[in-house]
Design an enzyme around this catalytic site. Structure first.
Site: not given
Length: 486
Positions: A79, A146
């Site tokens: 991400d 994350e």
């Protein structure tokens, strides 16, 4: 410009980065990039699977002659932070990142670039696809989410990974070897308030704070950057005290891991106060801009006339809100005594939303000392409770305790010195790395973190240095070649 980017050296890495950045991948919306990575691994006929939370694992056997080396897990997150300039028209859910070359840097057009942690992902993809790079048994771990909770790392169960060494490729200075990081916790304050009819004889204004640098709420928290939410609160509190303004709405900041760059507020004031208020506003705006003139030279604080809102905040709730945000700590709270120049504990007041009878304040509190993290979180909780809010803690994740005697650290230090003829900096960082979380279920795995130079992460000024990527790639290949034997 993407085609020009693909000609940069090492081309195998930049091509993978360009491929990756064509796939929308904001945090918590990683479905497309997960499938992209699964398709990538299967197309190479490598063992590829997704765990129950969405992390993707791909395994590649050792090259000939490297079978007796310790297996290495290469880890990066899929991400990216989605931030854009206020005047940039861009949809992170549907568009690929628009990149361009600026001297020795690659940037994006008005948005975050995704080099954090896309360069690490691209490097791992390049290794998996390569046919001529010597390496031990490799295991790629691509985690999800994350940036907004580390839920991928938290959800990874023990027994899934097979690697004996973990190389996290999420550090942002190419002369650093990271052996520790901060933990974090989300602190959220909420309350309802009563709305009142806007007093008769009032006129309305809007304040806009923008032009701030923003940045990573861990790595950049010590730089003296402006926080749009704190600046806005200072303006509103001052003019409430002097001119009894009545607030209708506030919207500032966004993601917890980004220092807020923009804030807007609408309020009303007695029309007989207009001239004196405008004079005082101009003076205070000039004071704030002067205070931040070195770190925030592009800061803009503007005042515009606005249509009169029908409702404003109840006076008591408004006063409690302004005092609460004024009292709440923002920025560096304590410096580490274990590592020179390392921030130990900090807080970022990331989000302030006031509208339709509801208040939401979002913070991210970080520390490399878990007890200090919770102490500051409790202090924030007490402050916001005094302002009438209900406060919750969520997303608590641990730090990563440094191990200066790590075997893989010795390999990385020796390799760096042999390649570059200088000593690397062995550090701990104030950002959140996934190593601490992964270490809970894999306590025997030797972990280290490094990466290319990335600046301005979590802001539209994010950029990655081209020459540093070349250095990082050379270093990574040498580490794999020098990996310890079983």
């Amino acid at each position: 410009m993407r085609n020009e980017l693909r000609t940069l050296e090492p081309t195998i890495v930049w091509n993978k980065f360009a491929d990756l950045n064509e796939v929308p991948r904001p945090s918590k919306k990683e479905e497309r990039v997960i499938q992209f990575m699964i398709d990538f691994g299967k197309a190479l006929q490598l063992e590829t699977f997704k765990d129950e939370v969405g992390n993707v694992i791909i395994r590649k056997p050792a090259t000939s002659g490297m079978e007796n080396r310790k297996s290495i897990t290469l880890q990066s997150h899929l991400d990216m932070v989605h931030q854009k300039n206020n005047d940039t028209v861009f949809d992170f859910d549907t568009q690929g990142i628009e990149m361009f070359i600026d001297g020795d840097w690659v940037r994006a057009k008005g948005t975050t670039l995704g080099a954090d942690n896309g360069m690490g992902v691209a490097a791992i993809m390049a290794l998996l696809e390569s046919t001529d790079i010597p390496h031990p048994p490799l295991e790629a771990l691509f985690t999800i989410d994350e940036e907004t909770g580390m839920t991928g790392a938290m959800g990874l169960k023990g027994g899934v990974l097979q690697g004996e060494i973990l190389l996290n490729l999420d550090t942002e200075e190419d002369d650093e070897i990271d052996i520790g990081c901060a933990g974090g916790i989300d602190v959220t304050a909420k309350r309802d308030y009563k709305e009142k009819a806007t007093p008769a004889g009032h006129v309305a204004y809007a304040i806009h704070v923008n032009g701030l640098n923003g940045g990573h709420s861990g790595m950049d928290i010590h730089k003296g950057l402006g926080n749009a939410n704190k600046i806005m609160n200072r303006l509103l509190h001052n003019h409430y005290v002097k001119h009894q303004i009545r607030i209708a709405s506030i919207e500032g900041g966004g993601l917890r891991n980004a220092i807020p760059r923009e804030s807007s507020a609408i309020f009303s004031i007695d029309q007989f106060q207009k001239q004196k208020f405008e004079e005082n506003f101009k003076a205070l705006a000039a004071v704030i801009k002067n205070e931040l003139s070195i770190t925030e030279p592009k800061l803009q604080i503007t005042l515009t006339s606005e249509d009169l809102p029908k409702k404003v905040m109840d006076v008591s709730a408004q006063e409690e809100l302004l005092k609460g945000i004024y009292a709440a700590h923002n920025g560096v709270y304590a410096m580490s005594v274990a590592f020179a120049d390392l921030v130990e504990t900090s807080n970022n007041i990331a989000r302030v939303l006031v509208n339709d009878g509801k208040i939401t304040i979002g913070c991210l509190t970080r520390s490399s000392v878990d007890s200090a993290k919770m102490d500051l979180a409790e202090a924030l909780k007490a402050t916001f409770e005094l302002a009438g809010c209900q406060v919750t803690f969520k997303g608590n994740y641990p730090g990563w305790n440094p191990n200066p005697n790590s075997d893989i650290l010795k390999v990385l230090k020796n390799t760096y010195e042999n390649l570059f003829h200088e000593t690397p900096r062995v550090v701990a960082c104030h950002a959140g790395l996934e190593c601490g979380i992964l270490g809970q279920n894999y306590p025997d795995m030797d972990m280290i973190s490094f990466g290319p130079t990335i600046q301005g992460a979590h802001s539209p000024d994010e950029r990655v240095q081209i020459s540093s990527v070349q250095k990082f790639w050379r270093y990574l290949l040498a580490i794999l070649a020098a990996g310890p034997k079983r």
